[in-house]
Design an enzyme around this catalytic site. Structure first.
Site, PDB file in Angstrom:
ATOM      1  CD  GLU A 164      -1.723   2.313   1.706  1.00 45.57           C
ATOM      2  OE1 GLU A 164      -1.334   3.205   0.920  1.00 45.57           O
ATOM      3  OE2 GLU A 164      -1.825   2.488   2.931  1.00 45.57           O
ATOM      4  CB  CYS A 196      -1.700   6.966   1.552  1.00 45.64           C
ATOM      5  SG  CYS A 196      -2.716   5.896   2.582  1.00 45.64           S
TER       6      CYS A 196
END
Length: 454
Positions: free
Chosen positions: A227, A261
């Site tokens: 990720e 993010c």
């Protein structure tokens, strides 16, 4: 030694010892021994441990939150909310984990085939500083439920958090080795990945770190979930609730001081409502109060470090050199601490490097588009594909966004956020694989086929 530094004051905090090679070997041996027992543990034993972990996090949430605030600067109220989310994550996998492991049998020509979900072994998790508890728990909870064991390599600036998580596991009654804090630096990671006792790797971090970890895992032929970064589009169309969209855009951009993010980083606004949106968005960004993260009245704490603050300032300078306009903000705040004021960049050249980079700080880029085709093209014109947020009440537009935006996640008329129940992850250079829900648990399990004759 790891040195903790409070980014709000610059003051040095605790020091934490690094594991030497002997300590790493001891941890790996302990993990392997623990897994041999935990892999066959009854499901009610696993759920009991998750519930006990939830209890410990809940009982100590303020103390845990204060550690995160001191080490990486997020506001205390947001740190408490993060710990509470961890409690919900543990509870979710305790309640639903057994159903995620249910077998499924289908007929085959000579009998039946049953799919069984089985654990695979110790999982190494390389986790970042921005959500230092939640990032860990979203790997830790499903790993424990699956019958795996966890090894945590946390960020160097959040070693106090890492030690606290290990302590919570100990207090919850976790058997030795089911969860361990591996206090090592990045140069030791490849060796750990290569060790035969490590079954798989999960990483949340930068594109560069992901590339190195994927290379090491590839050489060892081990499963890896990545990720990585994102420069998420936040698209606002004429039919949207402009006031709510602008309000949520501010939150999306400055939450965690812009260090998320899945923050909305690129505001892509239809020309018909661009000025109305900008009026409200700019007013909201100007009103954001940066200051002492321990103060309940503070909206936004410092950046996680002085280096991170300087990285953002450099990106803003490069944007201006490329022809962008800094409307306001992106200025140092106060005499001490890694603070920046919230800011907005406009007129960013679409072919510039900064337009396609991840701006990991409280500065938004705003783009004006003429129609949905241009919005989607601009949204996809980056190397990343993590999340996205779209604002429209038009069903046709919604279908286009859901289908055509190249991202792992799309939120409709809301800010994107993770939830224990929903799959989380991206495409392109934002990584591969999924976390959370049954999908995240199954990433690190062996789906074994058992054939039975009639």
């Amino acid at each position: 030694m790891f040195q903790s530094i409070n980014p709000a004051t610059g003051a040095k905090g605790e020091r934490f010892a690094e594991l030497d090679d002997v300590g790493i070997e001891r941890a790996l041996a302990t993990a392997e021994t623990a897994w041999r027992d935990w892999r066959v543990s009854p499901l009610d034993r696993r759920t009991a441990l998750l519930d006990a972990l939830a209890d410990r996090f809940d009982a100590n949430k303020r103390e845990l939150a204060e550690i995160a605030t001191r080490e990486m600067g997020k506001t205390l109220k947001s740190a408490i909310a993060e710990v509470e989310k961890c409690v919900a994550g543990f509870r979710h996998f305790a309640e639903n984990g057994p159903s995620f492991l249910e077998e499924e049998t289908v007929p085959v020509p000579k009998g039946s085939a049953t799919g069984r979900w089985l654990p695979i072994g110790p999982v190494l998790a390389i986790m970042p500083w921005n959500f230092p508890y939640w990032q860990v728990v979203r790997f830790m909870a499903p790993a424990i439920m699956a019958g795996n064991v966890g090894l945590l390599k946390h960020a160097s600036i959040t070693q106090g958090v890492a030690a606290a998580i290990e302590d919570m596991a100990r207090q919850a009654g976790a058997p030795e080795g089911v969860f361990q804090n591996l206090a090592i630096r990045s140069d030791k990671v490849a060796g750990v990945i290569a060790d035969d006792r490590v079954a798989a790797v999960t990483l949340t971090g930068s594109e560069g770190a992901g590339s190195k970890v994927a290379e090491a895992a590839g050489k060892a032929l081990k499963k890896v979930v990545l990720e990585l970064g994102g420069s998420d589009p936040f698209i606002v169309m004429p039919s949207a609730d402009i006031e709510e969209a602008a309000k949520q855009a501010v939150t999306a951009r400055v939450q965690n001081t812009g260090q998320s993010c899945i923050c909305g980083k690129r505001m892509i606004v239809h020309a018909d409502i661009h000025d109305a949106f900008m009026e409200k968005f700019a007013a909201g960004m100007k009103a954001v109060k940066a200051g002492d993260p321990m103060d309940e009245a503070t909206d936004m704490g410092p950046l996680s470090s002085f280096d991170q603050r300087d990285t953002v300032l450099d990106q803003v300078d490069r944007a201006k050199q490329a022809g962008a306009t800094l409307l306001f903000g992106a200025e140092k705040v106060g005499e001490a601490g890694a603070f920046l004021s919230a800011g907005i960049l406009t007129d960013v050249p679409r072919d510039s490097d900064i337009a396609r980079e991840e701006l990991f700080g409280p500065v938004a880029m705003v783009f004006k588009v003429s129609d949905i085709d241009e919005a989607i093209t601009l949204a996809n014109d980056i190397p990343y594909g993590l999340g996205s947020s779209v604002w429209t009440t038009d069903d046709g537009e919604r279908e286009r966004f859901e289908r055509d935006i190249a991202a792992g996640m799309t939120a409709v008329n809301q800010m994107l956020a993770s939830a224990p129940q929903a799959p989380f992850g991206g495409v392109k250079k934002s990584g591969h694989g999924r976390e959370l829900g049954p999908w995240g648990m199954h990433e690190f399990m062996n789906l074994k086929t058992v054939l039975a004759a009639e």
